[in-house]
Design a protein around this motif. Sequence first.
Motif, short mmCIF file in Angstrom:
data_model
loop_
_atom_site.label_atom_id
_atom_site.label_comp_id
_atom_site.label_asym_id
_atom_site.label_seq_id
_atom_site.Cartn_x
_atom_site.Cartn_y
_atom_site.Cartn_z
N ASN A 123 1.30 -1.14 0.21
CA ASN A 123 -0.18 0.07 -0.09
C ASN A 123 0.58 1.37 0.05
OD1 ASN A 123 -2.49 -1.61 0.69
ND2 ASN A 123 -0.79 -2.01 2.28
N ILE A 124 1.22 2.18 -0.79
CA ILE A 124 1.79 3.21 -1.07
C ILE A 124 1.07 4.42 -0.34
CG2 ILE A 124 0.79 4.00 -3.18
CD1 ILE A 124 3.44 4.71 -4.67
N LEU A 125 1.88 5.23 0.39
CA LEU A 125 1.54 6.23 0.74
C LEU A 125 1.47 7.68 -0.07
CD1 LEU A 125 0.75 7.24 3.85
CD2 LEU A 125 2.85 7.99 3.75
N LEU A 126 0.37 7.86 -0.70
CA LEU A 126 0.10 9.05 -1.08
C LEU A 126 0.30 10.48 -0.47
CD1 LEU A 126 -3.01 8.04 -3.17
CD2 LEU A 126 -0.99 7.58 -2.88
N GLY A 127 1.46 10.92 -0.84
CA GLY A 127 2.04 12.04 -0.04
C GLY A 127 2.29 12.36 1.38
N VAL A 128 2.21 12.79 2.14
CA VAL A 128 2.40 12.70 3.29
C VAL A 128 1.59 12.93 4.44
CG1 VAL A 128 4.83 13.61 3.06
CG2 VAL A 128 3.06 15.34 3.53
N PRO A 129 1.41 12.51 5.29
CA PRO A 129 0.32 12.10 6.53
C PRO A 129 0.86 13.72 7.39
CG PRO A 129 1.42 10.53 6.76
CD PRO A 129 2.56 11.10 5.86
N ARG A 130 -0.71 14.02 7.82
CA ARG A 130 -0.82 15.73 8.38
C ARG A 130 -1.25 15.59 9.85
NH1 ARG A 130 -4.81 19.81 5.67
NH2 ARG A 130 -6.70 18.52 6.84
N VAL A 131 -1.33 16.51 10.29
CA VAL A 131 -1.84 16.15 11.76
C VAL A 131 -2.04 17.54 12.25
CG1 VAL A 131 -0.82 15.98 14.20
CG2 VAL A 131 0.06 14.70 12.16
N ARG A 132 -3.67 17.55 12.54
CA ARG A 132 -4.08 19.30 13.63
C ARG A 132 -5.31 19.21 14.14
NH1 ARG A 132 -9.34 21.12 11.24
NH2 ARG A 132 -9.78 19.18 10.07
N GLN A 133 -4.48 20.02 14.96
CA GLN A 133 -4.95 20.56 15.85
C GLN A 133 -6.07 21.66 15.98
OE1 GLN A 133 -4.13 21.23 20.04
NE2 GLN A 133 -1.78 22.00 19.30
N LEU A 134 -7.64 21.92 16.84
CA LEU A 134 -7.87 22.92 16.61
C LEU A 134 -8.72 23.09 18.74
CD1 LEU A 134 -11.17 21.96 14.55
CD2 LEU A 134 -9.09 23.97 14.26
N LYS A 135 -8.47 24.33 18.83
CA LYS A 135 -7.92 25.10 20.56
C LYS A 135 -9.61 26.08 20.58
CE LYS A 135 -4.24 25.68 21.69
NZ LYS A 135 -2.71 26.63 21.69
N VAL A 136 -9.86 26.35 21.78
CA VAL A 136 -10.29 27.04 22.26
C VAL A 136 -9.82 27.90 22.94
CG1 VAL A 136 -12.22 25.29 22.21
CG2 VAL A 136 -10.64 25.64 24.34
N ARG A 137 -10.06 29.30 23.29
CA ARG A 137 -9.50 30.13 24.24
C ARG A 137 -9.39 30.29 25.76
NH1 ARG A 137 -12.61 32.70 20.68
NH2 ARG A 137 -13.76 33.90 22.23
N ASN A 138 -9.11 30.42 26.45
CA ASN A 138 -8.86 30.58 28.02
C ASN A 138 -9.99 31.82 27.86
OD1 ASN A 138 -9.02 30.24 30.27
ND2 ASN A 138 -6.87 32.10 30.56
N ASN A 139 -11.37 31.76 29.54
CA ASN A 139 -12.37 32.12 29.71
C ASN A 139 -13.08 32.17 28.43
OD1 ASN A 139 -10.54 33.26 31.74
ND2 ASN A 139 -9.99 34.84 30.59
N THR A 140 -13.52 30.92 27.80
CA THR A 140 -14.67 30.42 27.28
C THR A 140 -16.02 30.16 27.64
OG1 THR A 140 -13.09 28.82 26.67
CG2 THR A 140 -12.55 30.19 25.57
N CYS A 141 -15.27 29.60 29.38
CA CYS A 141 -16.59 29.67 30.12
C CYS A 141 -15.89 30.24 31.35
CB CYS A 141 -16.01 27.98 30.87
SG CYS A 141 -15.14 27.17 31.00
N LYS A 142 -17.06 30.07 32.18
CA LYS A 142 -16.73 31.38 33.30
C LYS A 142 -16.70 30.18 34.96
CE LYS A 142 -19.30 34.47 36.34
NZ LYS A 142 -20.74 34.93 36.05
#
Length: 338
Positions: A123-142
């Motif tokens: 199984n040939i790996l097409l291109g290169v893998p990608r790692v991605r993260q999503l974050k939330v800001r501080n003080n988005t809750c009380k």
Amino acid sequence: MVEASHRYRGGPSKHKLHYRKEVEIRTTLQELLLYLIFLINLCILTFGMVNTHMYYFNKVISSLFLDTSVPGDERTNFKSICSITDFWKFMEGPLLEGLYWDSWYNNQKLYNLRNSSRIHYENILLGVPRVRQLKVRNNTCKVHSSFQALMSECYGKYTSENEDLSDFGIKSGTDWTHSTSNTNSPWHWGFVGVYQNGGYIFTLSKSKSETKNKFTDLRLNSWITRGTRVIFIDFSLYNANVNLFCIVRFCKVSRGTGLILATYLSSKQEIQRAEPMKKWKEKLEKRYYSTELQDDYQPVTQQEFHKLFLYVVAVEKELEYISLKLNRVMRKCSALQH
């Protein structure tokens, strides 16, 4: 008197009742036959692209990455990850070893690699893998007033309004700076929430040693923080023996409790026959199998996979059109009988 009374009341004769029953039976059989034809066509169109290779292809890839334990810790694999420490163990262990196959079982170098990896040698790996993260800001809750003296930071659940767009850490490169998506690919609908595109992204190297150093650098500089809510690992494979693509996504979700949830997407809906999508296949072959080696390999993007999704939608519309045609034919046949 009985016959006269019967005619006076306007009741149908036995002959007419018998004729009506024959017509109803004949009409019912015709509708049943048309429905069976429709059902057969529907099954052919729905399951025509499904074969056993899809199942085994999916099983091999899932077994390699999901069930392989961390060296020295047989209890830790992708499915059992519940902390940040376990996640980095998986990244530097089973994921790293599973993505880079550059030698045979007898340590001889693989032939004709063309600057790529051959997972399970086939199984040939097409291109290169990608790692991605999503974050939330501080003080988005009380924080409750009774505990404000003990805790001043509060990271809420992920929403587009709560997403953190600021740079952090080293603040250099896409690893530490937020990148917006320039594609119209659909958002990821997970078990906990809906996640949009973009985020803090880094692509793995074509070299195993460079990727390992990259993981170590990110871990030591705390790339995963308290505000991290989801991490995606995406890569694509192609197997020429069975002519199948496999698009894989690992997803790690944090709900703010400190516990990490693991999900894996590589279902039969994401493993499709390449032959019915000839144009899509030729585009990928031109991009990844050209005789000239390129240094700017990229993984199959969500936009390209979105075209695959549109193909499935087109098939669904064709099925709906066939269903409408059959319903019209059935109504015409019923009208002719009456």
